[in-house]
Design a protein around this motif. Structure first.
Motif, short mmCIF file in Angstrom:
data_model
loop_
_atom_site.label_atom_id
_atom_site.label_comp_id
_atom_site.label_asym_id
_atom_site.label_seq_id
_atom_site.Cartn_x
_atom_site.Cartn_y
_atom_site.Cartn_z
N UNK A 1 0.82 -1.23 0.00
CA UNK A 1 0.00 0.00 0.00
C UNK A 1 0.85 1.27 0.00
N UNK A 2 1.92 1.26 0.76
CA UNK A 2 2.80 2.44 0.79
C UNK A 2 3.48 2.64 -0.55
N UNK A 3 3.95 1.55 -1.15
CA UNK A 3 4.63 1.67 -2.45
C UNK A 3 3.66 2.18 -3.51
N UNK A 4 2.42 1.69 -3.50
CA UNK A 4 1.44 2.16 -4.47
C UNK A 4 1.13 3.64 -4.29
N UNK A 5 0.96 4.05 -3.04
CA UNK A 5 0.67 5.46 -2.79
C UNK A 5 1.86 6.34 -3.16
N UNK A 6 3.06 5.88 -2.86
CA UNK A 6 4.25 6.65 -3.22
C UNK A 6 4.40 6.75 -4.73
N UNK A 7 4.11 5.65 -5.44
CA UNK A 7 4.19 5.68 -6.90
C UNK A 7 3.16 6.65 -7.48
N UNK A 8 1.95 6.67 -6.89
CA UNK A 8 0.92 7.59 -7.37
C UNK A 8 1.36 9.04 -7.19
N UNK A 9 1.88 9.35 -6.02
CA UNK A 9 2.32 10.73 -5.79
C UNK A 9 3.53 11.08 -6.65
N UNK A 10 4.38 10.11 -6.92
CA UNK A 10 5.52 10.37 -7.81
C UNK A 10 5.04 10.69 -9.21
N UNK A 11 4.02 9.94 -9.68
CA UNK A 11 3.47 10.23 -11.00
C UNK A 11 2.82 11.61 -11.04
N UNK A 12 2.10 11.94 -9.95
CA UNK A 12 1.49 13.27 -9.90
C UNK A 12 2.55 14.37 -9.88
N UNK A 13 3.64 14.13 -9.15
CA UNK A 13 4.71 15.12 -9.10
C UNK A 13 5.36 15.30 -10.46
N UNK A 14 5.65 14.18 -11.13
CA UNK A 14 6.26 14.26 -12.46
C UNK A 14 5.30 14.94 -13.44
N UNK A 15 4.01 14.58 -13.36
CA UNK A 15 3.03 15.21 -14.25
C UNK A 15 2.95 16.71 -14.00
N UNK A 16 2.94 17.09 -12.72
CA UNK A 16 2.87 18.52 -12.39
C UNK A 16 4.10 19.26 -12.93
N UNK A 17 5.28 18.66 -12.73
CA UNK A 17 6.50 19.31 -13.22
C UNK A 17 6.49 19.40 -14.75
N UNK A 18 6.02 18.33 -15.40
CA UNK A 18 5.97 18.36 -16.87
C UNK A 18 5.02 19.45 -17.37
N UNK A 19 3.86 19.56 -16.70
CA UNK A 19 2.91 20.61 -17.10
C UNK A 19 3.52 21.99 -16.88
N UNK A 20 4.19 22.19 -15.74
CA UNK A 20 4.81 23.48 -15.47
C UNK A 20 5.92 23.77 -16.46
N UNK A 21 6.72 22.75 -16.78
CA UNK A 21 7.79 22.95 -17.77
C UNK A 21 7.22 23.25 -19.15
N UNK A 22 6.14 22.54 -19.49
CA UNK A 22 5.50 22.80 -20.78
C UNK A 22 4.97 24.22 -20.85
N UNK A 23 4.28 24.64 -19.76
CA UNK A 23 3.78 26.02 -19.74
C UNK A 23 4.90 27.04 -19.79
N UNK A 24 5.98 26.77 -19.02
CA UNK A 24 7.11 27.71 -19.02
C UNK A 24 7.79 27.75 -20.38
N UNK A 25 7.92 26.58 -21.03
CA UNK A 25 8.55 26.57 -22.36
C UNK A 25 7.69 27.31 -23.38
N UNK A 26 6.35 27.18 -23.26
CA UNK A 26 5.47 27.91 -24.18
C UNK A 26 5.60 29.41 -23.98
N UNK A 27 5.60 29.84 -22.70
CA UNK A 27 5.77 31.26 -22.42
C UNK A 27 7.14 31.75 -22.88
N UNK A 28 8.16 30.93 -22.65
CA UNK A 28 9.51 31.31 -23.08
C UNK A 28 9.58 31.43 -24.60
N UNK A 29 8.95 30.48 -25.29
CA UNK A 29 8.96 30.52 -26.75
C UNK A 29 8.20 31.74 -27.27
N UNK A 30 7.06 32.06 -26.60
CA UNK A 30 6.31 33.24 -27.03
C UNK A 30 7.12 34.51 -26.85
#
Length: 429
Positions: free
Chosen positions: A226-255
């Motif tokens: 249960x702990x490993x599954x919860x940790x994996x879920x939060x890791x995926x959410x963290x990576x997804x959040x960082x990817x979205x932020x990087x994507x938004x920052x790269x779009x703003x930077x490109x603009x």
């Protein structure tokens, strides 16, 4: 620009992976109940082993083992709620014991310890009855919870789970060896049937010498899935959040890069190519640019933002957009300079010298200037317009004579240009 964006993304991902290795493990801050319980079980076992005929010491040992198993009950952790609505139980934690036994290097010694360590069915039944009576009355702050009947039978049976790991022999009892509908779906006889990250061993360490610890010891394995599954879920959410932020920052930077650098540079290149192909077009480019500037100024004067629009501009870091727009960027200065230079060349050389300008600007492989460009034959009709009695007009108009001359020139030049002609020069006495 794309390479820079990719490098930034890779750098942030590397930072996320490295930061876990550089973080202090909070689990080492305090000792765990599993470690303390293993020490208590080992202490009770050694006292019973020293006096095997004592029924009191055996009962104390067996109750200590059962208290450990019930306190970290795997089955209570699988329930929807704790036995009592307001109490605490093993469900509040993300790991529970599923295998207990003894590990030893000598198989003969292991068999001797196992015979003495096994629990009696009567003690298991009495302990289960005590747990049930506690739940029926006033529950404690932390309640143990009942154990399935089939698991109770296994606790009072032989410890027949044999597992070998390297040079060590393991023998004990797995509480997940039998399938239970809705509870145990994945059977586990030995701890190695779970991934290394999904199991965690706890052994007794108190009052044990290193040589004895290396020879044999009690060991309890906890299921951390249960702990490993919860940790994996939060890791995926963290990576997804960082990817979205990087994507938004790269779009703003490109603009910003497109608006501040690439766009102006492309405009300058287009204007230079226009002037290079037809230097006379520099005048038209200057006129279009001037009209655009006047239109933007009029539009800025006519726009008055609402309070909410100004608030949004402040929150999106555009609050000082008008002030920032007054600061002319170097690319804009360079673009205006190119237009002015092209206009001055067109005015200085005229249509006759446009070929010289075009010839020299097309030679991009060298910075040398060649003014001796071979001419071409042109068939044309030459006309001359004179102002009659210009001397008298000069004496009469005085300083206003230039206004008079410019008005006449505007009329003549407009008519000539309308019929696709060209005014070569203006002469005066």
């Amino acid at each position: 620009l794309d390479l820079t964006t990719r490098r930034v993304i890779c750098l942030v991902l590397v930072m996320m992976l490295v930061q876990k290795a550089l973080r202090v493990d909070q689990s080492i801050q305090f000792p765990k109940s599993a470690s303390y319980g293993a020490d208590m079980v080992y202490e009770a076992f050694t006292k019973m082993e020293a006096n095997p005929a004592s029924t009191v010491l055996r009962e104390k040992y067996e109750r200590m083992v059962l208290k450990f198993v019930y306190y970290h009950s795997w089955f209570t952790a699988q329930q929807q709620n704790c036995p009592s609505a307001d109490d605490m139980c093993s469900k509040d934690y993300s790991s529970a014991v599923f295998w207990m036994g003894i590990i030893a290097k000598n198989q003969t010694q292991l068999e001797e310890k196992i015979k003495l360590a096994q629990l009696s069915p009567s003690t298991v039944a009495a302990f289960e009855q005590e747990v049930a009576s506690t739940l029926e009355g006033t529950p404690y702050m932390y309640n143990l919870g009942p154990m399935p009947s089939r698991v109770q039978a296994r606790l009072g049976a032989d410890w027949d789970a044999r597992c070998k790991s390297g040079e060590y022999y393991r023998r004990g009892l797995s509480m997940l060896a039998e399938s239970l509908n809705g509870t145990v779906d994945y059977l586990v006889d030995c701890p190695d049937q779970l991934r290394r990250s999904e199991r965690k061993p706890y052994t007794a360490r108190l009052h044990i010498k290193p040589a004895q610890f290396d020879a044999w010891r009690f060991i309890f394995y906890f299921d951390t899935r249960p702990y490993v599954q919860e940790e994996a879920l939060f890791s995926l959410l963290t990576v997804s959040f960082v990817c979205v932020m990087l994507l938004g920052a790269s779009v703003l930077f490109s603009q910003d890069a497109n608006r501040l650098v690439l766009g102006p540079v492309e405009n300058m290149v287009a204007k230079v190519e226009t002037i290079r192909d037809n230097p006379i077009m520099a005048m038209k480019v200057a006129d279009d640019e001037f009209k655009l500037e006047e239109f933007q100024k009029a539009k800025a004067r006519s726009q008055e933002k609402h309070f909410w629009h100004r608030a949004i501009d402040i929150l999106t870091c555009h609050g000082n957009k008008n002030e920032a727009s007054k600061e002319i960027m170097e690319t804009v200065v360079l673009e205006k300079t190119i237009i002015k230079l092209g206009s001055l060349l067109a005015l200085g050389f005229g249509k006759a010298g446009a070929k010289i300008i075009a010839h020299n600007m097309k030679g991009s492989d060298s910075a040398a200037i060649n003014a001796m460009v071979e001419g071409t034959r042109v068939d044309c009709v030459i006309g001359s317009a004179r102002i009659k009695d210009f001397t008298v007009a000069t004496e009469v108009l005085q300083a206003n004579v230039m206004t008079f001359v410019n008005q006449i020139a505007e009329i003549v030049h407009g008519v000539v240009d309308e019929f696709h002609g060209y005014s070569s020069r203006n002469g005066g006495d």
